[in-house]
Design an enzyme around this catalytic site. Structure first.
Site, mmCIF file in Angstrom:
data_model
loop_
_atom_site.group_PDB
_atom_site.id
_atom_site.type_symbol
_atom_site.label_atom_id
_atom_site.label_comp_id
_atom_site.label_asym_id
_atom_site.label_seq_id
_atom_site.Cartn_x
_atom_site.Cartn_y
_atom_site.Cartn_z
ATOM 1 N N GLY A 180 -25.209 74.960 53.964
ATOM 2 C CA GLY A 180 -25.573 76.368 53.864
ATOM 3 C C GLY A 180 -25.795 76.807 52.439
ATOM 4 N N GLU A 190 -31.723 75.016 53.353
ATOM 5 C CA GLU A 190 -30.399 74.683 52.827
ATOM 6 C C GLU A 190 -29.856 73.395 53.444
ATOM 7 O OE1 GLU A 190 -28.562 75.733 50.398
ATOM 8 O OE2 GLU A 190 -29.701 77.494 49.786
ATOM 9 N N GLU A 219 -29.032 69.996 51.185
ATOM 10 C CA GLU A 219 -27.673 69.468 51.075
ATOM 11 C C GLU A 219 -27.455 68.154 51.804
ATOM 12 O OE1 GLU A 219 -24.750 72.438 51.982
ATOM 13 O OE2 GLU A 219 -25.457 73.744 50.377
ATOM 14 N N PRO A 241 -13.538 91.811 53.923
ATOM 15 C CA PRO A 241 -13.275 92.920 53.007
ATOM 16 C C PRO A 241 -13.333 92.470 51.550
ATOM 17 C CG PRO A 241 -11.595 92.825 54.734
ATOM 18 C CD PRO A 241 -12.424 91.586 54.863
ATOM 19 N N GLU A 292 -20.274 64.206 49.209
ATOM 20 C CA GLU A 292 -20.248 63.348 50.394
ATOM 21 C C GLU A 292 -20.819 64.144 51.552
ATOM 22 O OE1 GLU A 292 -16.746 60.977 52.913
ATOM 23 O OE2 GLU A 292 -16.221 62.113 51.104
#
Length: 136
Positions: A41, A57, A61, A78, A104
């Site tokens: 992500g 993404e 990755e 919050p 990894e």
């Protein structure tokens, strides 16, 4: 003067990628969370479709090409500026590889997930929700 300054949230995406009976996770090579596990992500670029960001993404990755299937949930916390949109994806192609921002990359069986070594609450919540839905 009537000037209003807004500090808007930043949108990020995460991808739950089912593969070989488990889910794809990467161990982070950057802070925050260096050395800890996450699902693929990152941040959505200005003007980018959220679904395109999930694909980009994941590719960046893991070197995997995926297709978003459904929005799993949206997570916010919050006093945290990031809002996270989690998607369940479908593997399309590629060989799982730890790319530039990962130490990894591997597939964890649903009972092997390294819960104490997960970097972010959104990853934990998304995986728990995915597992709960897959048991139905």
């Amino acid at each position: 003067c009537g000037f209003v300054f807004y500090l808007d949230p930043k949108l990020s995406v995460i991808a739950v990628v089912p593969l070989d009976g488990g889910v794809v996770m990467v161990r982070r090579a950057i802070d925050p969370g260096y050395g800890l596990w996450v699902v693929p992500g990152g941040f959505v670029d200005r003007g980018e479709l959220v679904e395109e960001a999930v694909v980009r993404e994941t590719q960046e990755e893991t070197k995997l090409t995926v297709r978003p299937l459904q929005l799993l949930n949206i997570y916010s916390y919050p006093n945290q500026p990031t809002v996270v949109a989690a998607y369940v994806t479908e593997y399309i192609s590629g060989e799982l590889t730890a790319a530039d921002e990962a130490l990894e990359a591997r597939v964890f069986g649903l009972r092997e997930i390294p819960w104490p070594q997960i970097a972010f609450p959104s990853t934990k919540e998304a995986l728990r929700e995915y597992i709960a839905r897959s048991k139905r």
